[in-house]
Design a protein around this motif. Structure first.
Motif, PDB file in Angstrom:
ATOM      1  N   ALA A 291       0.818  -1.224   0.000  1.00  6.04           N
ATOM      2  CA  ALA A 291       0.000   0.000   0.000  1.00  6.04           C
ATOM      3  C   ALA A 291       0.843   1.262   0.000  1.00  6.04           C
ATOM      4  O   ALA A 291       1.958   1.290   0.526  1.00  6.04           O
ATOM      5  CB  ALA A 291      -0.899   0.008   1.240  1.00  6.04           C
ATOM      6  N   ALA A 292       0.253   2.323  -0.551  1.00  7.64           N
ATOM      7  CA  ALA A 292       0.854   3.651  -0.425  1.00  7.64           C
ATOM      8  C   ALA A 292       0.795   4.058   1.035  1.00  7.64           C
ATOM      9  O   ALA A 292      -0.272   4.018   1.644  1.00  7.64           O
ATOM     10  CB  ALA A 292       0.076   4.655  -1.262  1.00  7.64           C
ATOM     11  N   MET A 293       1.944   4.424   1.583  1.00  8.76           N
ATOM     12  CA  MET A 293       1.974   4.900   2.971  1.00  8.76           C
ATOM     13  C   MET A 293       2.870   6.127   3.048  1.00  8.76           C
ATOM     14  O   MET A 293       4.087   6.029   2.784  1.00  8.76           O
ATOM     15  CB  MET A 293       2.517   3.801   3.901  1.00  8.76           C
ATOM     16  CG  MET A 293       1.570   2.631   4.073  1.00  8.76           C
ATOM     17  SD  MET A 293       2.272   1.387   5.173  1.00  8.76           S
ATOM     18  CE  MET A 293       3.582   0.716   4.147  1.00  8.76           C
ATOM     19  N   SER A 294       2.274   7.259   3.421  1.00 11.80           N
ATOM     20  CA  SER A 294       3.042   8.494   3.534  1.00 11.80           C
ATOM     21  C   SER A 294       4.276   8.244   4.383  1.00 11.80           C
ATOM     22  O   SER A 294       4.178   7.622   5.454  1.00 11.80           O
ATOM     23  CB  SER A 294       2.185   9.589   4.170  1.00 11.80           C
ATOM     24  OG  SER A 294       1.182   9.967   3.258  1.00 11.80           O
TER      25      SER A 294
ATOM     26  N   ASN B 247       0.769   6.891  -5.612  1.00 13.18           N
ATOM     27  CA  ASN B 247      -0.429   7.440  -4.957  1.00 13.18           C
ATOM     28  C   ASN B 247      -0.304   8.951  -4.838  1.00 13.18           C
ATOM     29  O   ASN B 247       0.689   9.450  -4.302  1.00 13.18           O
ATOM     30  CB  ASN B 247      -0.599   6.832  -3.559  1.00 13.18           C
ATOM     31  CG  ASN B 247      -1.644   7.580  -2.723  1.00 13.18           C
ATOM     32  OD1 ASN B 247      -1.330   8.178  -1.703  1.00 13.18           O
ATOM     33  ND2 ASN B 247      -2.881   7.557  -3.143  1.00 13.18           N
TER      34      ASN B 247
ATOM     35  N   ASP C  62     -10.873   0.542   0.966  1.00 11.97           N
ATOM     36  CA  ASP C  62     -10.332   0.584   2.329  1.00 11.97           C
ATOM     37  C   ASP C  62     -11.417   0.271   3.346  1.00 11.97           C
ATOM     38  O   ASP C  62     -12.443   0.958   3.394  1.00 11.97           O
ATOM     39  CB  ASP C  62      -9.823   1.997   2.661  1.00 11.97           C
ATOM     40  CG  ASP C  62      -8.458   2.276   2.075  1.00 11.97           C
ATOM     41  OD1 ASP C  62      -7.764   1.320   1.691  1.00 11.97           O
ATOM     42  OD2 ASP C  62      -8.087   3.471   2.022  1.00 11.97           O
TER      43      ASP C  62
ATOM     44  N   ALA D 149      -8.065  -0.676   8.385  1.00 11.62           N
ATOM     45  CA  ALA D 149      -6.889  -0.088   7.728  1.00 11.62           C
ATOM     46  C   ALA D 149      -6.214   1.003   8.550  1.00 11.62           C
ATOM     47  O   ALA D 149      -6.870   1.787   9.240  1.00 11.62           O
ATOM     48  CB  ALA D 149      -7.308   0.485   6.371  1.00 11.62           C
ATOM     49  N   GLY D 150      -4.895   1.057   8.405  1.00 11.16           N
ATOM     50  CA  GLY D 150      -4.145   2.201   8.901  1.00 11.16           C
ATOM     51  C   GLY D 150      -4.370   3.359   7.945  1.00 11.16           C
ATOM     52  O   GLY D 150      -4.855   3.173   6.837  1.00 11.16           O
TER      53      GLY D 150
ATOM     54  N   SER E  63      -8.331  -3.607   0.831  1.00 11.49           N
ATOM     55  CA  SER E  63      -7.276  -2.994   1.637  1.00 11.49           C
ATOM     56  C   SER E  63      -7.714  -2.831   3.088  1.00 11.49           C
ATOM     57  O   SER E  63      -8.777  -2.266   3.358  1.00 11.49           O
ATOM     58  CB  SER E  63      -6.943  -1.622   1.037  1.00 11.49           C
ATOM     59  OG  SER E  63      -6.016  -0.955   1.831  1.00 11.49           O
ATOM     60  N   GLY E  64      -6.863  -3.348   4.007  1.00 11.72           N
ATOM     61  CA  GLY E  64      -7.158  -3.175   5.426  1.00 11.72           C
ATOM     62  C   GLY E  64      -7.447  -4.491   6.108  1.00 11.72           C
ATOM     63  O   GLY E  64      -8.446  -5.144   5.800  1.00 11.72           O
ATOM     64  N   GLY E  65      -6.544  -4.902   6.987  1.00 10.76           N
ATOM     65  CA  GLY E  65      -6.804  -6.095   7.789  1.00 10.76           C
ATOM     66  C   GLY E  65      -6.021  -7.324   7.381  1.00 10.76           C
ATOM     67  O   GLY E  65      -6.085  -8.335   8.075  1.00 10.76           O
TER      68      GLY E  65
ATOM     69  N   GLY F 261      -0.600  -2.636   4.016  1.00 14.82           N
ATOM     70  CA  GLY F 261       0.177  -1.456   4.352  1.00 14.82           C
ATOM     71  C   GLY F 261       1.070  -1.715   5.546  1.00 14.82           C
ATOM     72  O   GLY F 261       2.287  -1.904   5.414  1.00 14.82           O
ATOM     73  N   THR F 262       0.447  -1.780   6.723  1.00 20.23           N
ATOM     74  CA  THR F 262       1.199  -1.870   7.975  1.00 20.23           C
ATOM     75  C   THR F 262       2.247  -2.991   7.941  1.00 20.23           C
ATOM     76  O   THR F 262       3.357  -2.828   8.440  1.00 20.23           O
ATOM     77  CB  THR F 262       0.214  -2.075   9.153  1.00 20.23           C
ATOM     78  OG1 THR F 262      -0.762  -1.024   9.086  1.00 20.23           O
ATOM     79  CG2 THR F 262       0.914  -2.004  10.492  1.00 20.23           C
TER      80      THR F 262
ATOM     81  N   GLU G 277       0.598   6.301  12.407  1.00 17.95           N
ATOM     82  CA  GLU G 277      -0.447   5.663  11.598  1.00 17.95           C
ATOM     83  C   GLU G 277      -0.138   4.185  11.433  1.00 17.95           C
ATOM     84  O   GLU G 277       0.966   3.809  11.032  1.00 17.95           O
ATOM     85  CB  GLU G 277      -0.537   6.327  10.216  1.00 17.95           C
ATOM     86  CG  GLU G 277      -1.077   7.744  10.275  1.00 17.95           C
ATOM     87  CD  GLU G 277      -1.422   8.302   8.897  1.00 17.95           C
ATOM     88  OE1 GLU G 277      -1.700   7.517   7.970  1.00 17.95           O
ATOM     89  OE2 GLU G 277      -1.395   9.533   8.758  1.00 17.95           O
TER      90      GLU G 277
ATOM     91  N   THR H 168      -3.770  -4.567  11.916  1.00 16.13           N
ATOM     92  CA  THR H 168      -2.838  -5.662  11.592  1.00 16.13           C
ATOM     93  C   THR H 168      -1.522  -5.541  12.351  1.00 16.13           C
ATOM     94  O   THR H 168      -0.761  -6.513  12.382  1.00 16.13           O
ATOM     95  CB  THR H 168      -2.519  -5.681  10.089  1.00 16.13           C
ATOM     96  OG1 THR H 168      -2.090  -4.371   9.702  1.00 16.13           O
ATOM     97  CG2 THR H 168      -3.696  -6.122   9.256  1.00 16.13           C
TER      98      THR H 168
HETATM   99  C1  LIG Z   1       1.632   4.847   7.879  1.00 14.06           C
HETATM  100  C2  LIG Z   1       0.523   4.838   6.873  1.00 14.06           C
HETATM  101  C3  LIG Z   1       0.446   5.873   5.949  1.00 14.06           C
HETATM  102  C4  LIG Z   1      -0.563   5.872   4.965  1.00 14.06           C
HETATM  103  N1  LIG Z   1      -0.555   6.853   4.020  1.00 14.06           N
HETATM  104  C5  LIG Z   1      -1.434   6.791   2.980  1.00 14.06           C
HETATM  105  C6  LIG Z   1      -1.357   7.725   1.914  1.00 14.06           C
HETATM  106  O1  LIG Z   1      -0.482   8.596   1.855  1.00 14.06           O
HETATM  107  N2  LIG Z   1      -2.276   7.607   0.901  1.00 14.06           N
HETATM  108  C7  LIG Z   1      -3.246   6.631   0.905  1.00 14.06           C
HETATM  109  O2  LIG Z   1      -4.047   6.575  -0.040  1.00 14.06           O
HETATM  110  N3  LIG Z   1      -3.341   5.728   1.918  1.00 14.06           N
HETATM  111  C8  LIG Z   1      -2.450   5.773   2.933  1.00 14.06           C
HETATM  112  N4  LIG Z   1      -2.493   4.825   3.929  1.00 14.06           N
HETATM  113  C9  LIG Z   1      -3.466   3.715   3.828  1.00 14.06           C
HETATM  114  C10 LIG Z   1      -2.854   2.515   3.079  1.00 14.06           C
HETATM  115  O3  LIG Z   1      -2.689   2.845   1.698  1.00 14.06           O
HETATM  116  C11 LIG Z   1      -3.712   1.245   3.200  1.00 14.06           C
HETATM  117  O4  LIG Z   1      -5.033   1.516   2.828  1.00 14.06           O
HETATM  118  C12 LIG Z   1      -3.702   0.641   4.610  1.00 14.06           C
HETATM  119  O5  LIG Z   1      -2.406   0.646   5.139  1.00 14.06           O
HETATM  120  C13 LIG Z   1      -4.243  -0.788   4.579  1.00 14.06           C
HETATM  121  O6  LIG Z   1      -4.431  -1.295   5.853  1.00 14.06           O
HETATM  122  P1  LIG Z   1      -3.336  -2.178   6.661  1.00 14.06           P
HETATM  123  O7  LIG Z   1      -2.373  -1.166   7.174  1.00 14.06           O
HETATM  124  O8  LIG Z   1      -4.142  -2.852   7.681  1.00 14.06           O
HETATM  125  O9  LIG Z   1      -2.692  -3.117   5.689  1.00 14.06           O
HETATM  126  C14 LIG Z   1      -1.515   4.827   4.939  1.00 14.06           C
HETATM  127  C15 LIG Z   1      -1.435   3.790   5.888  1.00 14.06           C
HETATM  128  C16 LIG Z   1      -0.439   3.778   6.831  1.00 14.06           C
HETATM  129  C17 LIG Z   1      -0.365   2.632   7.808  1.00 14.06           C
END
Ligand SMILES: Cc1cc2nc3c(=O)[nH]c(=O)nc-3n(C[C@H](O)[C@H](O)[C@H](O)COP(=O)(O)O)c2cc1C
Length: 309
Positions: free
Chosen positions: A18-21, A70, A138, A142-143, A171-173, A194-195, A274, A278
């Motif tokens: 996943a995209a994560m900032s 993203n 999502d 999800a984070g 996405s998420g879980g 993501g996480t 964030e 999970t």
């Molecule tokens: C640290 C962090 C930063 C995130 N930043 C973004 C972001 O910049 N853009 C976005 O669309 N989603 C963002 N997300 C959401 C993730 O893309 C994704 O939907 C989510 O991590 C999925 O859930 P999981 O963490 O349980 O796998 C972020 C998630 C995390 C944990």
């Protein structure tokens, strides 16, 4: 394994990082996942345009396989980031926080596939009407930004799969192959984690952040922020203070606290950490390529287990 998403994007396995900032705002994580046969996604949200541009070049040098970018469309820097992504002819756009209509035609003209992040049935239908190629859905676990409705991935993915005729990335879980198998069983065409990918050496967050994810249990996250756009964070001194404050103070506290503080400076007590639920399923820091191979093995195991029942 072939799904509508592996076919659409030309990837080997239906697994996304996943995209994560900050955590995936760098080249090495994206390159490792795409080279392993999945979809690595660069989070451009927090990046300055010049850094975004040079990181895109590094990724294009580091992998010949498809990768994603993203861009939150409501980001003040979005117009510049979109122009850079368009000029680089990125293979996959994973757009969030805004409507795709205006940008879609020019990205389609350079061959980009457009996936749109949604967290409700209404937005899924809107994105389909706008003509996107697929959805990232999502759910509440999800984070980052889970749905304001707090409908879980289990329920929301199933609902959206039945409501639209588009490939869906759940996405998420999910943190392992069993979670991926579960979401594919719901009708998703790929699964995004993501996480789980924060706990890799390639994720560009402070080591304290990774250790906080390892230490967390499944009940150690909480939602903070505006009701229409909450974020899921690990509980810490900041979230405690937030929940103990009145509405006006909450607003000020929310604005004065950042993800960067935790992700780059390592202040996991007072910053926004964030992470998804999970976090409670993650016990080790593993190189991303190795982790990816493990996810593929676990997914095979889960499929075999189901077939043998
Ligand atoms: C640290 C962090 C930063 C995130 N930043 C973004 C972001 O910049 N853009 C976005 O669309 N989603 C963002 N997300 C959401 C993730 O893309 C994704 O939907 C989510 O991590 C999925 O859930 P999981 O963490 O349980 O796998 C972020 C998630 C995390 C944990």
């Amino acid at each position: 394994m072939k799904t509508r998403i592996t076919e659409l994007l030309g990837i080997e396995h239906p697994i996304f990082q996943a995209a994560m900032s900050w955590a995936s705002s760098n080249a090495p994580l994206v390159i490792a996942v795409s080279n392993a046969g999945g979809m690595g996604i660069l989070a451009a949200g927090p990046m300055r345009p010049a850094d975004f541009s040079s990181t895109l070049k590094q990724i294009q040098d580091g992998t010949k396989k498809p990768f994603g970018v993203n861009i939150p469309l409501n980001n003040p820097r979005a117009p510049e980031l979109l122009d850079i992504a368009h000029a680089a002819k990125i293979p996959v756009m994973v757009a969030s926080q805004g409507g795709p209509k205006e940008q879609l035609p020019r990205f389609r003209a350079v061959g980009t596939k457009w996936l749109h992040v949604v967290a409700s049935v209404e937005h899924a239908k809107k994105a389909q009407a706008a003509g996107v190629d697929g959805l990232v859905v999502d759910g509440a676990e999800a984070g980052g930004h889970p749905p304001a409705s707090q409908v879980t991935t289990m329920v929301l993915v199933r609902r959206i799969v039945k409501a639209v005729d588009l490939p869906v990335v759940a996405s998420g879980g999910a943190a392992d192959g069993a979670g991926i198998a579960a979401l594919l069983a719901l009708g998703a065409d790929a699964v995004q984690l993501g996480t789980r990918f924060i706990a890799t050496p390639e994720a560009s967050v402070h080591d304290s952040y990774k250790q906080a994810v390892l230490a967390a249990d499944v009940h150690d996250t909480t939602l903070v922020g505006p009701r229409h756009l909450p974020i899921r964070l690990l509980k810490n001194a900041f979230t405690e203070k937030f929940h103990a404050s009145g509405a006006a103070d909450q607003d000020a506290l929310y604005k004065a606290t950042s993800l960067k503080q935790a992700a780059l400076e390592g202040d996991v007590a007072h910053g926004k950490v964030e992470a998804g639920q999970t976090a409670g399923l993650i016990d080790d820091v593993v190189p991303a390529g190795e982790l990816f191979a493990r996810l593929v093995r676990e997914l095979d195991d889960a499929r075999r287990r189901l077939a043998s029942l």
